[in-house]
Each structure stands twice: as structure tokens, then as C-alpha cells.
Design a protein around this motif. Structure first.
Motif, PDB file in Angstrom:
ATOM      1  N   MET A  42       0.719  -1.284  -0.217  1.00  0.00           N
ATOM      2  CA  MET A  42      -0.202   0.269  -0.105  1.00  0.00           C
ATOM      3  C   MET A  42       0.917   1.385   0.282  1.00  0.00           C
ATOM      4  O   MET A  42       0.470   1.760  -1.040  1.00  0.00           O
ATOM      5  CB  MET A  42      -1.408   0.410   1.124  1.00  0.00           C
ATOM      6  CG  MET A  42      -2.384   1.167   1.014  1.00  0.00           C
ATOM      7  SD  MET A  42      -2.656   1.524   2.959  1.00  0.00           S
ATOM      8  CE  MET A  42      -1.249   2.516   3.592  1.00  0.00           C
ATOM      9  N   VAL A  43       2.338   1.376   0.923  1.00  0.00           N
ATOM     10  CA  VAL A  43       2.659   2.237   1.263  1.00  0.00           C
ATOM     11  C   VAL A  43       3.449   2.898   0.643  1.00  0.00           C
ATOM     12  O   VAL A  43       3.364   4.155  -0.919  1.00  0.00           O
ATOM     13  CB  VAL A  43       3.356   2.598   2.195  1.00  0.00           C
ATOM     14  CG1 VAL A  43       4.283   3.440   2.431  1.00  0.00           C
ATOM     15  CG2 VAL A  43       2.707   2.557   3.824  1.00  0.00           C
ATOM     16  N   MET A  44       4.075   1.785  -0.098  1.00  0.00           N
ATOM     17  CA  MET A  44       5.135   2.278  -1.975  1.00  0.00           C
ATOM     18  C   MET A  44       4.098   2.690  -3.101  1.00  0.00           C
ATOM     19  O   MET A  44       4.916   3.289  -3.729  1.00  0.00           O
ATOM     20  CB  MET A  44       5.809   0.534  -1.512  1.00  0.00           C
ATOM     21  CG  MET A  44       6.250   0.220  -3.181  1.00  0.00           C
ATOM     22  SD  MET A  44       6.614  -1.174  -3.518  1.00  0.00           S
ATOM     23  CE  MET A  44       5.516  -2.247  -4.593  1.00  0.00           C
ATOM     24  N   ARG A  45       2.839   1.717  -2.860  1.00  0.00           N
ATOM     25  CA  ARG A  45       2.223   2.259  -4.316  1.00  0.00           C
ATOM     26  C   ARG A  45       1.739   3.805  -4.265  1.00  0.00           C
ATOM     27  O   ARG A  45       1.519   4.429  -5.271  1.00  0.00           O
ATOM     28  CB  ARG A  45       1.260   1.307  -4.511  1.00  0.00           C
ATOM     29  CG  ARG A  45       1.205  -0.480  -4.807  1.00  0.00           C
ATOM     30  CD  ARG A  45      -0.148  -0.507  -4.875  1.00  0.00           C
ATOM     31  NE  ARG A  45      -0.223  -2.242  -5.412  1.00  0.00           N
ATOM     32  CZ  ARG A  45      -0.003  -2.393  -7.200  1.00  0.00           C
ATOM     33  NH1 ARG A  45       0.123  -1.997  -7.893  1.00  0.00           N
ATOM     34  NH2 ARG A  45      -0.114  -3.780  -7.435  1.00  0.00           N
ATOM     35  N   GLU A  60      -5.732  19.069  -5.109  1.00  0.00           N
ATOM     36  CA  GLU A  60      -6.737  17.739  -5.825  1.00  0.00           C
ATOM     37  C   GLU A  60      -6.009  16.092  -4.782  1.00  0.00           C
ATOM     38  O   GLU A  60      -5.088  16.554  -4.464  1.00  0.00           O
ATOM     39  CB  GLU A  60      -6.232  17.765  -6.730  1.00  0.00           C
ATOM     40  CG  GLU A  60      -7.005  16.636  -7.747  1.00  0.00           C
ATOM     41  CD  GLU A  60      -6.297  16.684  -8.930  1.00  0.00           C
ATOM     42  OE1 GLU A  60      -6.946  15.571  -9.680  1.00  0.00           O
ATOM     43  OE2 GLU A  60      -5.472  16.749  -9.269  1.00  0.00           O
ATOM     44  N   LEU A  61      -7.489  15.354  -4.521  1.00  0.00           N
ATOM     45  CA  LEU A  61      -7.218  14.514  -3.082  1.00  0.00           C
ATOM     46  C   LEU A  61      -8.049  13.480  -4.879  1.00  0.00           C
ATOM     47  O   LEU A  61      -8.957  13.608  -5.479  1.00  0.00           O
ATOM     48  CB  LEU A  61      -8.072  14.240  -2.615  1.00  0.00           C
ATOM     49  CG  LEU A  61      -7.973  12.610  -2.132  1.00  0.00           C
ATOM     50  CD1 LEU A  61      -6.524  13.011  -1.375  1.00  0.00           C
ATOM     51  CD2 LEU A  61      -9.304  12.938  -0.492  1.00  0.00           C
ATOM     52  N   ARG A  62      -7.045  12.369  -4.972  1.00  0.00           N
ATOM     53  CA  ARG A  62      -7.035  11.236  -5.710  1.00  0.00           C
ATOM     54  C   ARG A  62      -7.131  10.204  -5.048  1.00  0.00           C
ATOM     55  O   ARG A  62      -6.202   9.851  -3.779  1.00  0.00           O
ATOM     56  CB  ARG A  62      -6.689  11.177  -7.133  1.00  0.00           C
ATOM     57  CG  ARG A  62      -6.349  12.107  -7.844  1.00  0.00           C
ATOM     58  CD  ARG A  62      -4.930  12.028  -9.237  1.00  0.00           C
ATOM     59  NE  ARG A  62      -4.969  13.178  -9.910  1.00  0.00           N
ATOM     60  CZ  ARG A  62      -3.928  13.416 -10.757  1.00  0.00           C
ATOM     61  NH1 ARG A  62      -2.879  12.664 -11.037  1.00  0.00           N
ATOM     62  NH2 ARG A  62      -3.886  14.909 -10.705  1.00  0.00           N
ATOM     63  N   THR A  63      -8.267   9.297  -5.123  1.00  0.00           N
ATOM     64  CA  THR A  63      -8.060   8.353  -4.607  1.00  0.00           C
ATOM     65  C   THR A  63      -6.881   6.742  -5.717  1.00  0.00           C
ATOM     66  O   THR A  63      -7.657   7.358  -6.385  1.00  0.00           O
ATOM     67  CB  THR A  63      -9.575   7.062  -4.320  1.00  0.00           C
ATOM     68  OG1 THR A  63      -9.555   7.963  -3.932  1.00  0.00           O
ATOM     69  CG2 THR A  63      -9.250   5.877  -3.971  1.00  0.00           C
ATOM     70  N   LEU A  64      -6.053   6.430  -5.070  1.00  0.00           N
ATOM     71  CA  LEU A  64      -4.906   5.247  -6.259  1.00  0.00           C
ATOM     72  C   LEU A  64      -5.523   3.984  -5.384  1.00  0.00           C
ATOM     73  O   LEU A  64      -5.480   3.230  -4.575  1.00  0.00           O
ATOM     74  CB  LEU A  64      -3.239   5.896  -5.651  1.00  0.00           C
ATOM     75  CG  LEU A  64      -2.421   4.373  -6.299  1.00  0.00           C
ATOM     76  CD1 LEU A  64      -2.448   4.773  -7.709  1.00  0.00           C
ATOM     77  CD2 LEU A  64      -1.708   4.324  -4.839  1.00  0.00           C
ATOM     78  N   GLU A  65      -6.546   3.448  -6.352  1.00  0.00           N
ATOM     79  CA  GLU A  65      -7.017   1.870  -6.107  1.00  0.00           C
ATOM     80  C   GLU A  65      -6.725   0.804  -5.935  1.00  0.00           C
ATOM     81  O   GLU A  65      -6.508  -0.127  -5.360  1.00  0.00           O
ATOM     82  CB  GLU A  65      -7.761   2.218  -7.014  1.00  0.00           C
ATOM     83  CG  GLU A  65      -9.387   2.537  -8.105  1.00  0.00           C
ATOM     84  CD  GLU A  65     -10.523   2.108  -6.697  1.00  0.00           C
ATOM     85  OE1 GLU A  65     -10.618   1.712  -6.011  1.00  0.00           O
ATOM     86  OE2 GLU A  65     -11.396   3.465  -6.258  1.00  0.00           O
ATOM     87  N   SER A  66      -5.761   1.128  -6.374  1.00  0.00           N
ATOM     88  CA  SER A  66      -4.095  -0.253  -6.253  1.00  0.00           C
ATOM     89  C   SER A  66      -3.391  -0.488  -5.208  1.00  0.00           C
ATOM     90  O   SER A  66      -3.025  -1.022  -4.854  1.00  0.00           O
ATOM     91  CB  SER A  66      -2.979   0.096  -7.706  1.00  0.00           C
ATOM     92  OG  SER A  66      -2.889   1.118  -7.266  1.00  0.00           O
ATOM     93  N   ALA A  67      -3.691   0.659  -4.273  1.00  0.00           N
ATOM     94  CA  ALA A  67      -3.567   1.079  -2.912  1.00  0.00           C
ATOM     95  C   ALA A  67      -4.142   0.195  -2.201  1.00  0.00           C
ATOM     96  O   ALA A  67      -4.838   1.505  -1.488  1.00  0.00           O
ATOM     97  CB  ALA A  67      -2.010   2.287  -2.459  1.00  0.00           C
TER      98      ALA A  67
END
Length: 206
Positions: free
Chosen positions: A88-91, A171-178
Motif C-alpha cells: 500500500m505505502v509503496m504504491r 487535489e485529492l485522488r484515490t489510488l485504487e491499487s493501494a
């Protein structure tokens, strides 16, 4: 990995220890902020640091303490009942480095821990995406604009910060892969209490 992971906690000593153990394989600076727990936090991890408030001051104040203690400018804020997937953190860090934008924030995707039986309340929360998500921020940008508002001692301190930073290009984005896993189960009366507190905080935001 030049990142500080900030974990605010209050009276969840066993849970926060598991939270840290899910993160301590990262080559990261990990700061646990004990927000005046009745029993001081003691961690089994050898890599995390504990900073303690002598009295309970609220999540916003705990995060601000973590920001001041952070050794790196890239920070990831993780609540104590979220168990991070190994990558999670790495991504999140890799995506932030790729975008190269200090005004960008990244949020992880949160789902229920598969070891916890789902109730109807919990299923509704997942469907409505009602989780407090781990969030990556650029510390200098956040601190330049006042950090977290410590008047928000109950709920919505993340939303208040985002709205305030948005005025400066955030801007806030959700990173689905994390992915993070919500470990603390929720009963209907807990959800009702939380929604009420969010309503009180929403009045303050307006």
C-alpha cells in the motif's frame, strides 16, 4: 523510501500494535502518536517511534504532532484500525513521485478486513465508501496552510483540511491499487453515533 507514516491512536493499544506490524517492513519513518491513552502505548515493533500527549486532545491534534515529528516531507496518515496491504505505502509513494505535484494528495482504497464477518451495517458502509482512508500528503504544503484544525475534535477534520487546501490548488485522488483493510468492526449504534458527530462537525465547517 523517504516517507513518514503517522498513526494517531487513543485507547487502542493492541490494535495499533497490529497496525504498525503491517507497516514496519517499509523502509519508512513510523511515528505513532499516543493521544493520551489511559495506558501508554508500548509497541512490539523496533522501528516505530511513539510520541505521547499527556492528555487526550483529539485526532487533529495528534496528526499535527505527528507532522511536526516527521523526518520526511512525504507523509502518509493511517488510522490505527487500518491494516495496510504489503504494497500500500509503496504504491502511494511511487504514484506521488511519478506525479511530482506537491499539491496532490493520494488516498488509499479501504475495504473490510476479510477476517471480520460482515454485518448489514458494515456492508452498507463499504457500499457507501464511509471509511477514513489512509492519505498521502506533502508536509510543507499542509503546514504552510496551518495543518489540521484542532477545533475539530470529533469528526471531519480531514474534510475540513481538504476544503481549505483546495483553495490553494489541492487535489485529492484515490489510488485504487493501494489497499488498506478496515479491522475495527462497526455496530449500528456506533454508526449512528459517528454520523451524529459528523453532523455536528458539518455545522462547524459551514
Amino acid at each position: 523510501m523517504k516517507v513518514t507514516i503517522i498513526i494517531p491512536t487513543y485507547n487502542r493499544n493492541g490494535i495499533v500494535d497490529e497496525c504498525v506490524l503491517a507497516l514496519d517492513h517499509n523502509a519508512a519513518d513510523i511515528v505513532v502518536v499516543d493521544d493520551g491513552s489511559q495506558e501508554p502505548v508500548v509497541l512490539s515493533s523496533k522501528v516505530a517511534r511513539v510520541v505521547r500527549h499527556e492528555r487526550h486532545r483529539g485526532r487533529a491534534a495528534a496528526i499535527n504532532t505527528g507532522l511536526r515529528a516527521a523526518r520526511h516531507d512525504t507523509v502518509v496518515i493511517v488510522d490505527d484500525d487500518i491494516y495496510a496491504a504489503p504494497d500500500m505505502v509503496m504504491r502511494m509513494v511511487d504514484e506521488f513521485a511519478l506525479q511530482n505535484n506537491p499539491k496532490l494528495g493520494l488516498a488509499a482504497r479501504v475495504v473490510w478486513d476479510p477476517d471480520i464477518p460482515l454485518t448489514l451495517t458494515m456492508k452498507w458502509m463499504e457500499d457507501k465508501n464511509k471509511f477514513q482512508k489512509p492519505m498521502l500528503l506533502w508536509k510543507p504544503f499542509v503546514m504552510q496552510h496551518g495543518g489540521y484544525d484542532e477545533n475539530f475534535t470529533r469528526r471531519l477534520e480531514d474534510l475540513e483540511l481538504q476544503l481549505r487546501l483546495k483553495e490553494h490548488g489541492f487535489e485529492l485522488r484515490t489510488l485504487e491499487s493501494a489497499v488498506g483493510f478496515q479491522h475495527n468492526s462497526m455496530r449500528i449504534r456506533d454508526l449512528i453515533e459517528r454520523e451524529f458527530m459528523e453532523g455536528v462537525s458539518a455545522v462547524c465547517i459551514h
